[in-house]
Write a protein that holds these residues in place. Structure first.
Motif, PDB file in Angstrom:
ATOM      1  N   ALA A  87     -10.647  14.663  -0.403  1.00 55.67           N
ATOM      2  CA  ALA A  87     -10.237  15.099  -1.739  1.00 55.67           C
ATOM      3  C   ALA A  87      -8.825  14.636  -2.051  1.00 55.67           C
ATOM      4  CB  ALA A  87     -10.328  16.629  -1.827  1.00 55.67           C
ATOM      5  N   ALA A  88      -7.938  14.740  -1.065  1.00 57.43           N
ATOM      6  CA  ALA A  88      -6.553  14.290  -1.271  1.00 57.43           C
ATOM      7  C   ALA A  88      -6.517  12.797  -1.553  1.00 57.43           C
ATOM      8  CB  ALA A  88      -5.717  14.639  -0.044  1.00 57.43           C
ATOM      9  N   HIS A  89      -7.322  12.025  -0.821  1.00 55.96           N
ATOM     10  CA  HIS A  89      -7.321  10.572  -1.011  1.00 55.96           C
ATOM     11  C   HIS A  89      -7.915  10.204  -2.375  1.00 55.96           C
ATOM     12  CE1 HIS A  89      -6.960   9.540   3.576  1.00 55.96           C
ATOM     13  NE2 HIS A  89      -5.991  10.310   3.145  1.00 55.96           N
ATOM     14  N   VAL A  90      -8.961  10.899  -2.751  1.00 53.58           N
ATOM     15  CA  VAL A  90      -9.580  10.611  -4.058  1.00 53.58           C
ATOM     16  C   VAL A  90      -8.629  11.008  -5.188  1.00 53.58           C
ATOM     17  CG1 VAL A  90     -11.439  11.305  -5.619  1.00 53.58           C
ATOM     18  CG2 VAL A  90     -11.960  10.705  -3.237  1.00 53.58           C
ATOM     19  N   TYR A  91      -8.029  12.183  -5.032  1.00 51.50           N
ATOM     20  CA  TYR A  91      -7.083  12.645  -6.057  1.00 51.50           C
ATOM     21  C   TYR A  91      -5.934  11.645  -6.219  1.00 51.50           C
ATOM     22  CZ  TYR A  91      -3.137  15.131  -8.043  1.00 51.50           C
ATOM     23  OH  TYR A  91      -2.055  15.469  -8.817  1.00 51.50           O
ATOM     24  N   THR A  92      -5.388  11.209  -5.101  1.00 52.36           N
ATOM     25  CA  THR A  92      -4.243  10.301  -5.137  1.00 52.36           C
ATOM     26  C   THR A  92      -4.640   8.960  -5.741  1.00 52.36           C
ATOM     27  OG1 THR A  92      -3.314  11.391  -3.206  1.00 52.36           O
ATOM     28  CG2 THR A  92      -2.482   9.191  -3.698  1.00 52.36           C
ATOM     29  N   THR A  93      -5.811   8.455  -5.346  1.00 50.62           N
ATOM     30  CA  THR A  93      -6.295   7.182  -5.880  1.00 50.62           C
ATOM     31  C   THR A  93      -6.449   7.260  -7.392  1.00 50.62           C
ATOM     32  OG1 THR A  93      -7.460   6.740  -3.820  1.00 50.62           O
ATOM     33  CG2 THR A  93      -8.200   5.521  -5.754  1.00 50.62           C
ATOM     34  N   LYS A  94      -7.022   8.355  -7.809  1.00 50.90           N
ATOM     35  CA  LYS A  94      -7.309   8.537  -9.238  1.00 50.90           C
ATOM     36  C   LYS A  94      -6.026   8.766 -10.038  1.00 50.90           C
ATOM     37  CE  LYS A  94     -10.053  11.883 -11.876  1.00 50.90           C
ATOM     38  NZ  LYS A  94     -10.924  13.058 -11.687  1.00 50.90           N
ATOM     39  N   THR A  95      -5.108   9.550  -9.469  1.00 51.01           N
ATOM     40  CA  THR A  95      -3.929   9.964 -10.221  1.00 51.01           C
ATOM     41  C   THR A  95      -2.801   8.953 -10.144  1.00 51.01           C
ATOM     42  OG1 THR A  95      -4.541  12.214  -9.618  1.00 51.01           O
ATOM     43  CG2 THR A  95      -2.364  11.901 -10.606  1.00 51.01           C
ATOM     44  N   TYR A  96      -2.540   8.472  -8.938  1.00 50.93           N
ATOM     45  CA  TYR A  96      -1.381   7.592  -8.736  1.00 50.93           C
ATOM     46  C   TYR A  96      -1.758   6.160  -8.392  1.00 50.93           C
ATOM     47  CZ  TYR A  96       1.166  12.020  -8.433  1.00 50.93           C
ATOM     48  OH  TYR A  96       1.691  13.248  -8.690  1.00 50.93           O
ATOM     49  N   GLY A  97      -2.906   6.016  -7.791  1.00 54.12           N
ATOM     50  CA  GLY A  97      -3.310   4.677  -7.367  1.00 54.12           C
ATOM     51  C   GLY A  97      -3.664   4.653  -5.902  1.00 54.12           C
ATOM     52  N   PRO A  98      -4.627   3.805  -5.515  1.00 57.71           N
ATOM     53  CA  PRO A  98      -5.051   3.759  -4.106  1.00 57.71           C
ATOM     54  C   PRO A  98      -3.941   3.278  -3.186  1.00 57.71           C
ATOM     55  CG  PRO A  98      -6.020   1.935  -5.345  1.00 57.71           C
ATOM     56  CD  PRO A  98      -5.374   2.850  -6.352  1.00 57.71           C
ATOM     57  N   ASP A  99      -2.986   2.525  -3.735  1.00 59.31           N
ATOM     58  CA  ASP A  99      -1.911   2.017  -2.879  1.00 59.31           C
ATOM     59  C   ASP A  99      -0.971   3.128  -2.425  1.00 59.31           C
ATOM     60  OD1 ASP A  99      -1.263   2.243  -5.537  1.00 59.31           O
ATOM     61  OD2 ASP A  99      -0.198   0.338  -5.669  1.00 59.31           O
ATOM     62  N   ARG A 100      -1.128   4.331  -2.970  1.00 63.27           N
ATOM     63  CA  ARG A 100      -0.337   5.483  -2.500  1.00 63.27           C
ATOM     64  C   ARG A 100      -1.025   6.177  -1.321  1.00 63.27           C
ATOM     65  NH1 ARG A 100       0.851   2.923  -7.422  1.00 63.27           N
ATOM     66  NH2 ARG A 100       2.668   3.886  -8.413  1.00 63.27           N
ATOM     67  N   VAL A 101      -2.170   5.687  -0.938  1.00 60.58           N
ATOM     68  CA  VAL A 101      -2.854   6.190   0.265  1.00 60.58           C
ATOM     69  C   VAL A 101      -2.535   5.204   1.392  1.00 60.58           C
ATOM     70  CG1 VAL A 101      -5.056   6.810   1.323  1.00 60.58           C
ATOM     71  CG2 VAL A 101      -4.666   7.218  -1.128  1.00 60.58           C
ATOM     72  N   VAL A 102      -1.795   5.677   2.352  1.00 57.21           N
ATOM     73  CA  VAL A 102      -1.176   4.782   3.329  1.00 57.21           C
ATOM     74  C   VAL A 102      -1.711   5.074   4.720  1.00 57.21           C
ATOM     75  CG1 VAL A 102       1.040   4.034   4.283  1.00 57.21           C
ATOM     76  CG2 VAL A 102       0.891   4.750   1.886  1.00 57.21           C
ATOM     77  N   GLY A 103      -1.937   4.009   5.466  1.00 57.20           N
ATOM     78  CA  GLY A 103      -2.383   4.160   6.843  1.00 57.20           C
ATOM     79  C   GLY A 103      -1.465   3.436   7.805  1.00 57.20           C
ATOM     80  N   VAL A 139     -11.588  18.050  -5.239  1.00 53.41           N
ATOM     81  CA  VAL A 139     -10.485  17.259  -5.804  1.00 53.41           C
ATOM     82  C   VAL A 139      -9.639  18.145  -6.725  1.00 53.41           C
ATOM     83  CG1 VAL A 139      -9.903  15.237  -7.198  1.00 53.41           C
ATOM     84  CG2 VAL A 139     -11.839  15.149  -5.609  1.00 53.41           C
ATOM     85  N   ALA A 140     -10.297  18.987  -7.475  1.00 54.52           N
ATOM     86  CA  ALA A 140      -9.566  19.925  -8.333  1.00 54.52           C
ATOM     87  C   ALA A 140      -8.785  20.923  -7.483  1.00 54.52           C
ATOM     88  CB  ALA A 140     -10.544  20.660  -9.245  1.00 54.52           C
ATOM     89  N   ALA A 141      -9.382  21.318  -6.363  1.00 55.44           N
ATOM     90  CA  ALA A 141      -8.692  22.257  -5.484  1.00 55.44           C
ATOM     91  C   ALA A 141      -7.423  21.632  -4.923  1.00 55.44           C
ATOM     92  CB  ALA A 141      -9.627  22.693  -4.350  1.00 55.44           C
ATOM     93  N   TRP A 142      -7.504  20.354  -4.567  1.00 52.00           N
ATOM     94  CA  TRP A 142      -6.313  19.659  -4.051  1.00 52.00           C
ATOM     95  C   TRP A 142      -5.250  19.531  -5.152  1.00 52.00           C
ATOM     96  CZ3 TRP A 142      -4.314  18.898   0.467  1.00 52.00           C
ATOM     97  CH2 TRP A 142      -3.227  18.022   0.586  1.00 52.00           C
ATOM     98  N   ALA A 143      -5.705  19.160  -6.348  1.00 52.93           N
ATOM     99  CA  ALA A 143      -4.770  19.033  -7.467  1.00 52.93           C
ATOM    100  C   ALA A 143      -4.082  20.365  -7.737  1.00 52.93           C
ATOM    101  CB  ALA A 143      -5.520  18.549  -8.715  1.00 52.93           C
TER     102      ALA A 143
END
Lengths: 462, 1210
Positions: free
Chosen positions: B168-184, B129-133
């Motif tokens: 990692a990208a999904h976890v980072y995004t959920t944590k940083t911006y919110g899970p609703d920013r992970v789109v399918g 997750v840190a690597a993605w950030a």
């Protein structure tokens, strides 16, 4: 009388949707291999159009099929044995790859393996499947699909050239005059096959038991006389083996009691397969009648009625087993050709006595766009007369009756009468026998034909 | 024929003059026999977005798939009907080519530059997750990989590495911006339900946003929710056989319904009249008795004129008892509508009169009609007011008792007034003008009211008695809407022909009791104003009593929308067994905002407003209407706010208030903003997008060049200018610098390399349809059947199901240190088929932002729903049927079913989870188990569930239904059943028709025969639609709205400048592909023209010197296409076709115009949002996923065609 059995096919063009599923399933099974890239044992053409290979119906160009000589005797149009032998090495009547089309393939794995830093997205370019060189795609197996480019090419359709001048002048490649239909084609497995007669090697033959025309791959020497002689251009050269190949009527399936692939996978449910009995001794005379308009009746006359006790006795005497007799009796092909007389041969004037017959298509009326007057007040008179149809009857006549317009019109009238008759049955439950005046069929016959054409269960089609 | 196998004599027969007859000589034929030989036949189907759902036999030889042929063993339709065999088409027949094609994706791929940075970061930082950030938070690094999208350079990666990176990208995004920013995004569950469910379930459990498809594809007929309160329900193809009059309207059946076309050709022999309505001589015209060729997009005018004839001849001049009985009982025609005075003092329609107006309590959703026998207003059963709550139990039905609804007030009233009615064929703006026509009125209390029937007669221009107003002089009046002569001016269809077909259609319906059918397709539907066009069509079938009758009604076939086992499919896909609801999002407004297409808008929202409107949209842009609809809780807006929803709950906890109170307070204070008010705020970007079973960037992405620029951050061929200050949205923040590259991670899951894959950051290889377990259904046939693996997936490919399980496991692992257990808050719109429908009586709009009311969650703004998410358990929850089903059961269309018995069954059928927190729950560890769960929970595939649903329906309606499933209560369809052969489904309350006794399915037969109300405000089929936003556009009644005048708004894009001709640009569905699928298949390329083409008419081609097969370019402000021309006289002048969807991966050179790779059909399109499609909060106009939402229309566009240099460069 020498009785024989033939596995024959009827295609109902009035139901053909031009989808080419038949072509694809056939090609996937039989010709997706080196040497046959351009080969479609089954193809589907858009009519009007010049077809595959180009202008194959122009026998002045290709000299396929048979003709009568000055004495009224049947001879190959490609000439006598000597003439053909003299051309073994230079055959001017042989289509080139351009008359078919140069098959294309597309760059291998460039989409997955494109290198980094491209200026643009990677793309697959066409390359010749024959040479591997980049190529421009300029013709194809089905180039004219849905009248693509028709105004540039389709005037060269040989059937238009043969139409009476007045009718031909009505064929215009303009929006308001548009018509089209589809023509699926396989080998005709003719009773009088020109390809077999033309083969110098004796490699081509008509199977004794079921009439399937085959090329013995061991005997074929690649002379290609069959390609020229076949007026339907349904014998192809495998350019890897150099030998002739053609539709086998899926004989490994036929032998196992299964319909051909093109039949079984036909989504339009328009193909019928069945056995017909015919008199081998009558073939020559039928192919030799002087007037081309008589060919249709002459050919029908070659077929033997499988319900006739004398015919059945002859069949038994010829060693045919009982289940072949039964199959012949319930043959949908026999019924459509000889009982209902709605199926017609493709280009009877080639005199090969083809064994794939066609029910000609109905089509919308010509005045639909223009809205020319008719009785608009009677909302119950929903059907038009067949004389108003967009597809010129004269055009269909060139395909199926050597130009005999009345013969084609008669078939279309049967289809039209069946629809009107059944509309009354469906809407009101009434029996409108009067609608059948003039088509020479009874109500029972029309309903039986309706079931065969419309309900068309699997077991009824094959 | 079967006898042939026995007749194999060996006897050589010599030459009989000309012909060599012989039996086999030698073994030369062994070659052909060997070719036909195979080891194994496996049953499967094709999960492409088509309505075929055909059953195929896949042949396997030496471990390789060789070819496929159609299965022929469908359950019978009965002795007097054609069968479904052999469903298929040439596209499906060529599928096996993909198995071993050079474009097959066999391994995971990551763009090299991204892979390097991630590997480097992981090594340095030790935490994925840190690597993605480390990458995405560094603008230079982010730019480095985003700029390379679409430009090659993929490297292979291991599954372990690639799932780690995506997780990692999904976890980072959920944590940083919110899970609703992970789109399918994955369309059409029916085409492979387990594969769909795998990814949607993953997103649901994460809290991600799931994008809709049916509205986005412009396949959703918005008129269906408006008229019936139903997404779409249509007859199976076998029911065409029952029609005695069949019109194909914008539906090219042989091409787009290839497996079903035979029912059409065969029905003709039964006496069915067939009419084709098509602007070109399409393939289906061949099968018609009559061809009507209206100018593209003018179909509504033709249908209105036919309606004029029907109303004139069958309702005014003559009464047809069948028709009048039908419309009294089953339509809103007898209901009363109030009139209002417009700003100019004229009369106009307002809303339905309700029981509240009569002084009844709780009467706001009970509509009123007049009893012809008494002349008095009455409140019949069946309206929305009876649907929910105890008081309505047993009364939500169409039983009229002794009441005879008056059909019009002409005989009951001496009073008439002239009202203004909308027309759109004239006028200076898209909003058109008005026409004055009289209607009879009565007074009820303070209200002046008329009936819908009277309004319809006026709208269609059918003069009665001496009613005042402007009326046509006859059918031949070309000026007055909606006469046959009037339509001829618009459509080009001769007036007598239009009148005759309308008359025949109705007369046939009269004689056959409703067996007139209209088959509708994308050609009529995918226009901006398709809802209005469809309402004019559907009026024809409701006026003539055809809807809800076998062989009659509408047959809308656009998209494989019908997942027959819908209850199981929805509950499993959206993880409703664990939590309710999930974040569903309407795609069109989503992409309109997030790809910044709104920044290029030149059409103001009030351009669409009718003079009848009140100026409600004055000063607003379409983007403002999106923001308004989202904040009022009508239409979903995700992400919802410019803060992480996981943080909002924490903030509320800290403040010691409920999260609802917290959010309302923050919004009112302006500290929290809805996303839609500032979509270019980096906090609001959709950060991660995962696509599976989809080709967004090669097929469905309207405004493709804006996706490339703003979402991906790469070059684009769009030349449109951003809008001037006067066109900018009123309520949105305008950032001078438009963001580019909003997306951090694009993941594509596919078995072939598409344009989407080429632009993705990560491409994951998946199993084909011949390599996995799944199930398929369609609206076209009544069966459910299976996918089965014929071979194992090659290389590193896994099924979608296994891929998402692996991803969920990795997210769960990473969550242990990054997320743990969090509380999420969802902003969910008011929901259809729930009491939310009662939120806005009469569709009266109140905007809290304008101070018209308070923001109240679930009433005047979205519901705010809190959900606890244990991010460490996502993988475990994917694998188990969740606990919520035990407590809440299933709920479909407001019917709740206790599924305890099904859960018990699944424990045995699927086995149970053996360890962990969910031990003992039924297992979903494999795709075939998911199929079992879907089948077990649905009424169509489980008789007990259907019976329980009917029981609930009986209670609500007081009408009998249980007999429809009698005899099948203990029957169920299992997954192995579906693998053996297609299985016919059971009659179920999930749908509106009956299959009992082998009957062909036709929609709404239960409504008609069992008096079940439609899910609308009146409970009947609607001609009149009430909602303030609908009224604003003048669309309360059916009317003809022409295509948008693009030249007026954007300028003609250069007619005859640089040798071009300006033409209408249409994108019908193709013969050689299903969307982009099969377009790259060499068999299809061989049967077509070997690459992208544009069809053009002979005169248009002549104008610009184009011959058949010349290279041409098509361009407009949105982009440019390079293609070969197919010149054909079957095309009408002024219109070109690029069949949807040719992709840009095969034989596409660079464009002269842009210097870049030529585009595909959506390179010329850009989204426009119709505000009425956002209208919600009231009755049938409430939101549901893929049920209501702005359509992504693409047919109103124009382009310039020019001949280009014939030397092309790739």
């Amino acid at each position: 009388m020498r009785i024989r059995a033939q596995v024959a096919m009827v295609m109902n063009l009035d139901k053909c949707i031009g989808c080419h599923t038949c072509s694809v399933t056939c090609k996937q099974t039989w010709t997706n291999r080196d040497g046959t890239e351009y080969v479609w044992f089954n193809n589907v053409e858009t009519k009007p159009g010049i077809g595959y290979p180009k202008h194959y119906e122009d026998q002045d160009r290709w000299h396929g099929g048979w003709q009568l000589d000055d004495k009224g005797r049947l001879k190959l149009r490609s000439g006598g044995r000597l003439k053909r032998l003299s051309r073994l090495f230079v055959n001017p009547d042989l289509p080139t790859i351009d008359d078919y089309y140069e098959p294309a393939t597309f760059d291998k794995d460039i989409l997955v393996n494109a290198p980094a830093g491209l200026k643009d997205t990677p793309v697959k370019q066409p390359r010749s499947a024959l040479t591997g060189e980049p190529m421009a795609v300029t013709w194809g197996a089905n180039w004219e699909d849905s009248l693509g480019g028709a105004h540039e090419h389709a005037a060269g359709d040989p059937n238009i050239a043969r139409m009476p001048a007045e009718a031909a002048a009505q064929v215009k490649f303009e929006f308001e005059k548009t018509f089209l239909f589809h023509l699926p084609r396989i080998c005709e497995h003719c009773l009088n096959p020109a390809c077999v007669s033309a083969c110098p090697s004796g490699a081509m033959y008509k199977r004794e038991e079921d009439g399937i025309v085959l090329v013995d791959q061991d005997r074929c020497r690649g002379w290609r006389m069959c390609v020229s002689a076949c007026p339907y251009k349904k014998v192809y050269v495998n350019h890897t083996t150099g030998k002739a190949e053609k539709c086998t009527l899926c004989f490994p399936r036929i032998e196992a009691g299964q319909p051909t692939i093109c039949s079984e996978t036909c989504v339009g449910r328009l193909r019928y397969l069945g056995i017909v009995f015919y008199d081998e001794d009558a073939v020559l005379a039928a192919a030799s009648v002087a007037d081309e308009h008589d060919l249709l009746e002459a050919q029908r006359a070659v077929f033997l009625d499988p319900t006739d006790p004398a015919v059945r006795e002859a069949a038994r005497a010829a060693g045919m087993p009982q289940d072949w007799l039964d199959a012949a009796e319930r043959s949908p092909v026999w019924r459509l050709i000889s009982e209902y007389k709605v199926a017609l041969p493709l280009h009877p004037e080639y005199r090969t006595l083809p064994m794939v017959w066609y029910i000609p298509p109905l089509s919308p009326v010509l005045d639909a766009v223009g809205g020319a007057g008719r009785d608009d007040a009677d909302a119950d008179a929903v059907f038009h007369t067949i004389r108003e149809l967009r597809i010129p009857v004269e055009y269909l006549a060139e395909l199926f009756t050597a130009g005999d317009v009345e013969a084609v019109a008669g078939v279309l009238m049967k289809l039209a009468a069946m629809r009107s008759y059944m509309r009354a049955r469906t809407l009101d439950g009434t029996v409108a026998e009067d609608l059948l005046d003039g088509i020479g069929m009874t109500g029972d016959q029309v309903e039986a034909m309706y079931r065969l054409l419309a309900i068309a269960k699997y077991d009824e089609r094959y | 024929m079967l006898a042939a196998r026995r007749f194999l004599r060996r006897e050589t027969v010599g030459d009989h003059g000309r012909t060599l007859h012989q039996v086999k000589d030698g073994d030369w034929d062994q070659f052909y026999r060997d070719r036909w030989r195979y080891d194994r036949v496996v049953r499967s189907t094709h999960g492409v977005n088509c309505t075929g759902s055909c059953s195929w036999n896949v042949f396997v030889k030496d471990g390789l798939i060789t070819w496929e042929h159609q299965a022929t063993d469908y359950p019978t339709t009965g002795p007097d009907s054609p069968e479904y065999e052999p469903r298929g088409c040439p596209r499906g027949a060529s599928f096996s080519w993909y198995e071993y094609s050079p474009s097959r994706v066999r391994h995971p791929y990551v763009r090299g530059v991204l892979a390097e940075m991630f590997r480097d970061g992981l090594q340095r930082l030790g935490d994925p997750v840190a690597a993605w950030a480390d990458i995405v938070e560094n603008p230079l690094k982010a730019r480095a990989y985003k700029s390379q999208r679409g430009r090659g350079g993929f490297v292979r990666a291991s599954w372990d590495e690639v799932t780690t990176m995506v997780a990692a990208a999904h976890v980072y995004t959920t944590k940083t911006y919110g899970p609703d920013r992970v789109v399918g995004f994955s369309p059409i569950p029916a085409m492979s339900m387990a594969s769909f469910a795998a990814g949607t379930r993953y997103h649901a459990l994460l809290g991600g946003t799931l994008l809709s498809f049916y509205d986005w594809y412009a396949d959703l007929p918005i008129a269906s929710p408006q008229i019936w309160g139903d997404q779409t329900d249509v007859p199976e193809a076998g029911d065409w056989w029952n029609a005695t009059y069949l019109m194909m309207w914008g539906s090219n059946i042989p091409v787009t319904r290839t497996p079903d076309a035979h029912f059409l050709t065969e029905a003709r022999y039964r006496g069915t009249k067939v009419v084709a309505v098509s602007p070109d001589y399409a393939d289906n015209v061949k099968f018609a008795d009559d061809w009507l060729a209206p100018h593209p997009g003018t179909d509504g005018a033709l249908a209105m004129a036919m309606g004029h004839v029907v109303l004139t001849e069958f309702f005014r001049d003559r009464t047809v008892p069948y028709f009048t009985d039908y419309v009294r009982r089953y339509t809103d025609l007898p209901f009363l509508v109030t009139l209002r005075q417009t700003t100019s003092g004229r009369w106009a329609t307002d809303r339905f009169l309700t029981a509240s107006d009569l002084g009844e309590e709780d009467g706001a959703h009970k509509t009123v009609l007049v009893d012809e026998r008494t002349g008095e207003p009455v409140v019949p059963n069946g309206s929305l007011g009876f649907r929910y709550g105890e008081a309505g139990e047993g009364r939500w039905n169409l039983d009229l008792g002794d009441v005879l609804p008056a059909l019009g007030l002409l005989d009951l009233s001496d009073e008439a007034v002239e009202i203004d009615l909308a027309r759109f064929d004239v006028g200076d703006t898209e909003g058109g003008a008005t026409i004055r026509r009289g209607v009879p009125v009565i007074r009820v209390g303070e209200h002046l009211v008329t009936s819908v029937f009277d309004l319809v007669m006026a709208q269609y221009g059918v003069r009665r008695g001496d009613l005042p107003g402007e009326w046509p002089t006859g059918y031949d009046d070309p000026e007055s809407p909606n006469t046959p002569a009037w339509q001829e001016r618009i459509t080009g269809v001769p007036a007598p022909l239009a009148a005759r077909i309308g008359r025949e259609f109705a007369r046939n319906a009269e004689r056959s009791k409703g067996r007139s059918l209209i088959v509708l397709g994308a050609g009529a539907n995918q226009w901006f104003h398709s809802d209005m066009t469809y309402r004019s069509f559907i009026s024809l079938v409701t006026l003539t009593g055809c809807q809800g009758v076998n062989g009659g009604g509408w047959a809308h076939y656009v998209g494989q929308e019908k997942a027959r086992p819908i209850t199981g499919q929805q509950h499993m896909s959206f993880a409703l067994d664990w939590q309710r609801p999930m974040r569903h999002q309407a795609s069109t407004p989503f992409w309109y905002l997030h790809t910044d297409q709104w920044r290029y808008e030149r059409v103001p929202a009030d351009e669409l407003s009718s003079p009848l409107g009140t100026g409600r949209f004055s000063g607003m842009a379409f983007a403002d209407t999106v923001a308004a609809a989202q904040r009022m809780g009508w239409s979903p807006g995700h992400p919802a706010f410019n803060r992480n929803p996981l943080d909002l709950t924490d903030e509320a906890a800290v403040a010691g208030v409920s999260v609802q109170e917290h959010i309302v307070a923050e919004l009112k204070a302006g500290r929290l903003r809805p996303m839609a008010e500032d979509p270019d705020d980096p906090a609001n970007f959709p950060r991660c997008l995962t696509l599976w079973r989809a080709n967004l960037l090669g097929s469905s992405g309207k405004g493709n060049e804006y996706f490339l620029r703003h979402l991906l951050g790469i070059d684009s061929a769009a030349t449109a200018q951003e809008c001037d200050p006067q066109h900018r949205p009123r309520d949105l923040v305008w950032r001078d610098e438009a963001p580019t590259g909003k997306l951090d991670l694009l993941t594509a899951i596919d078995f072939r390399m598409t344009n989407t894959g080429l632009h993705a950051d990560v491409v994951l290889p998946t199993a084909t349809w011949y390599e996995k377990h799944d199930i398929s259904t369609t609206d076209m046939h009544p069966f459910v059947h299976a996918f089965s693996p014929a071979v194992e997936p090659p290389g590193d490919a896994h099924s979608d199901y296994d891929t998402f399980l692996a991803l969920a496991d990795r997210v769960s692992e990473l969550a242990a240190s990054h997320l743990g257990v969090r509380r999420d808050v969802l902003a969910a719109p008011l929901q259809h088929d729930t009491p939310d429908e009662l939120a806005m009586p009469s569709g009266r709009v109140r905007d809290w932002k304008a101070g018209e009311c308070e923001p109240v969650p679930g009433s005047t703004m979205p519901k705010l729903i809190e959900i606890e998410r244990d991010y460490t358990q996502i993988g475990a929850k994917m694998r188990a049927v969740g606990l919520l089903l035990d407590k809440l059961g299933t709920n479909t269309k407001a019917l709740t079913v206790d599924v305890t018995a099904e859960l018990d069954y699944l424990r045995h059928q699927n086995g149970v989870v053996t360890d962990g927190p969910f031990a003992g729950r039924p297992s979903l560890a494999t795709a075939d188990r998911m199929c079992e769960a879907i089948l077990a929970l649905s009424g169509t595939t489980n008789g007990r569930v259907a019976a329980a649903g009917f029981e609930a329906l009986e209670k609500r309606t007081g009408q009998p239904f249980a007999d429809l499933i009698a005899g099948h209560e203990s029957d169920r369809i299992t997954y192995p059943d579906t693998q053996r052969a297609p299985q016919p489904v059971f009659t179920s309350p999930e749908w509106s028709g009956s299959e009992k006794g082998g009957r062909r399915y036709s929609p709404f037969t239960l409504n008609v025969e069992r008096l079940k109300p439609w899910h609308t405000i009146t409970g009947r089929q609607h001609f009149f639609v009430e909602h303030d936003w609908v009224a604003e556009l003048g669309e309360q009644l059916p009317a003809f709205r022409p295509p948008l005048n693009m030249a007026r708004h954007f300028g003609a894009p250069g007619e005859l400048v640089d040798g071009g001709v300006t033409v209408r640009f249409l994108t019908p569905h193709a013969k050689w592909s299903i969307h982009s699928m099969y377009h790259d298949n060499e068999l299809m390329l061989a049967l077509s023209r070997g690459g992208p083409v544009i069809w053009i008419s002979v005169p248009d081609a002549a104008k610009v010197g184009v011959r058949d097969n010349d290279w041409i370019e098509a361009h407009n402000r949105n982009g440019v296409i390079v293609a070969r021309a197919v010149v054909s006289h079957r095309m009408p002048e002024g219109t070109v076709f690029q069949y949807h969807s040719p992709e840009r991966t095969v034989n596409v050179p660079k464009a002269e115009k842009s210097g870049r790779r030529g585009g595909y059909h959506n390179s010329l399109t850009r989204l426009l949002v119709k505000p009425t499609h956002l209208a919600g909060g009231h009755a049938q106009l409430t939101y549901a996923f893929n049920y209501y939402g702005p359509i992504g229309s693409q047919r109103d566009e124009i382009t310039v065609i020019r001949r280009r240099d014939q030397e092309v460069e790739y």
